[in-house]
Design a protein around this motif. Structure first.
Motif, PDB file in Angstrom:
ATOM      1  N   ARG A  27       1.059   9.121  10.821  1.00 27.16           N
ATOM      2  CA  ARG A  27       1.411   7.530  11.280  1.00 27.16           C
ATOM      3  C   ARG A  27       1.757   6.654  10.123  1.00 27.16           C
ATOM      4  O   ARG A  27       2.911   6.076   9.902  1.00 27.16           O
ATOM      5  CB  ARG A  27       0.276   6.965  11.858  1.00 27.16           C
ATOM      6  N   GLU A  28       0.958   6.280   9.134  1.00 27.93           N
ATOM      7  CA  GLU A  28       1.436   5.557   7.948  1.00 27.93           C
ATOM      8  C   GLU A  28       1.760   6.235   6.606  1.00 27.93           C
ATOM      9  O   GLU A  28       1.040   7.204   6.373  1.00 27.93           O
ATOM     10  CB  GLU A  28       0.231   4.480   7.611  1.00 27.93           C
ATOM     11  N   VAL A  29       2.732   5.876   5.771  1.00 26.84           N
ATOM     12  CA  VAL A  29       3.014   6.466   4.615  1.00 26.84           C
ATOM     13  C   VAL A  29       1.626   6.303   3.428  1.00 26.84           C
ATOM     14  O   VAL A  29       1.438   7.408   2.924  1.00 26.84           O
ATOM     15  CB  VAL A  29       4.080   5.378   3.933  1.00 26.84           C
ATOM     16  N   ALA A  30       1.018   5.109   3.671  1.00 24.59           N
ATOM     17  CA  ALA A  30      -0.274   4.683   2.940  1.00 24.59           C
ATOM     18  C   ALA A  30      -1.349   5.895   3.082  1.00 24.59           C
ATOM     19  O   ALA A  30      -2.065   6.359   2.127  1.00 24.59           O
ATOM     20  CB  ALA A  30      -0.743   3.570   3.124  1.00 24.59           C
ATOM     21  N   SER A  82       0.924  -1.161   0.119  1.00 20.79           N
ATOM     22  CA  SER A  82       0.182  -0.060  -0.062  1.00 20.79           C
ATOM     23  C   SER A  82       1.016   1.299  -0.091  1.00 20.79           C
ATOM     24  O   SER A  82       0.638   2.243  -0.529  1.00 20.79           O
ATOM     25  CB  SER A  82      -0.938  -0.051   1.393  1.00 20.79           C
ATOM     26  N   ASP A  83       2.123   1.354   0.696  1.00 18.13           N
ATOM     27  CA  ASP A  83       2.959   2.484   0.845  1.00 18.13           C
ATOM     28  C   ASP A  83       3.510   2.532  -0.935  1.00 18.13           C
ATOM     29  O   ASP A  83       3.704   3.463  -1.222  1.00 18.13           O
ATOM     30  CB  ASP A  83       4.144   2.151   1.805  1.00 18.13           C
ATOM     31  N   TYR A  93      17.075   5.365  -0.425  1.00 18.41           N
ATOM     32  CA  TYR A  93      16.046   6.243   0.593  1.00 18.41           C
ATOM     33  C   TYR A  93      15.120   5.306   1.321  1.00 18.41           C
ATOM     34  O   TYR A  93      14.621   4.191   0.809  1.00 18.41           O
ATOM     35  CB  TYR A  93      15.121   7.146  -0.486  1.00 18.41           C
ATOM     36  N   ILE A  94      15.108   5.493   2.525  1.00 12.20           N
ATOM     37  CA  ILE A  94      14.372   4.779   3.477  1.00 12.20           C
ATOM     38  C   ILE A  94      13.063   5.686   3.775  1.00 12.20           C
ATOM     39  O   ILE A  94      13.123   6.873   4.360  1.00 12.20           O
ATOM     40  CB  ILE A  94      14.897   4.197   4.666  1.00 12.20           C
ATOM     41  N   LEU A  95      11.841   5.236   3.624  1.00 12.50           N
ATOM     42  CA  LEU A  95      10.356   5.799   3.749  1.00 12.50           C
ATOM     43  C   LEU A  95       9.578   4.594   4.627  1.00 12.50           C
ATOM     44  O   LEU A  95       9.115   3.955   3.734  1.00 12.50           O
ATOM     45  CB  LEU A  95       9.881   6.293   2.743  1.00 12.50           C
ATOM     46  N   VAL A  96       9.413   4.764   5.873  1.00  9.04           N
ATOM     47  CA  VAL A  96       8.755   3.834   6.638  1.00  9.04           C
ATOM     48  C   VAL A  96       7.612   4.495   7.502  1.00  9.04           C
ATOM     49  O   VAL A  96       7.871   5.847   7.660  1.00  9.04           O
ATOM     50  CB  VAL A  96       9.426   3.038   7.628  1.00  9.04           C
TER      51      VAL A  96
END
Length: 120
Positions: free
Chosen positions: A88-91, A15-16, A55-58
């Protein structure tokens, strides 16, 4: 997984990836860890991602921070992108916010996703 792209974004879930992919204008590889990552998979990633911009995207939650710490150890030169804790969430992060975040990391994004400055 290596399709010759110089830039790689590591996200937690599909979903991210679905949220981020349409925002990006250049060819970028997006890798999903599905929240956790095994030692064998990590070794595979380390080999695969050497000489690439990582790149880190969490998510801004406990699971995301745990994964970020693990990735920080394995990819010390990676650039960490942080979403606002309120999302809270990337998505679930607004596209305009994500696009600005990606642009600030020198990732080319479609301009229609950027905040429009209105003269009032």
């Amino acid at each position: 997984m290596d399709d010759g792209y110089d830039k790689v974004i590591i996200v937690e879930g599909k979903s991210d990836k679905r949220k981020v992919l349409p925002l990006i204008r250049e060819s970028v590889d997006i890798i999903c860890t599905n929240g956790t990552i095994s030692f064998s998979k990590m070794d595979e990633l380390i080999d695969e991602l050497s000489n690439r911009d990582v790149y880190i995207l969490v998510d801004a939650d406990e699971a995301g921070e745990k994964l970020r710490k693990q990735l920080k150890r394995e990819f010390p030169d990676a650039e960490h992108l942080y979403i606002d804790r309120a999302y809270r969430e990337v998505a679930t992060t607004p596209s305009k916010y994500l696009a600005s975040l990606l642009l600030s990391a020198n990732i080319d994004v479609y301009t229609e996703f950027l905040e429009k400055r209105m003269n009032l």
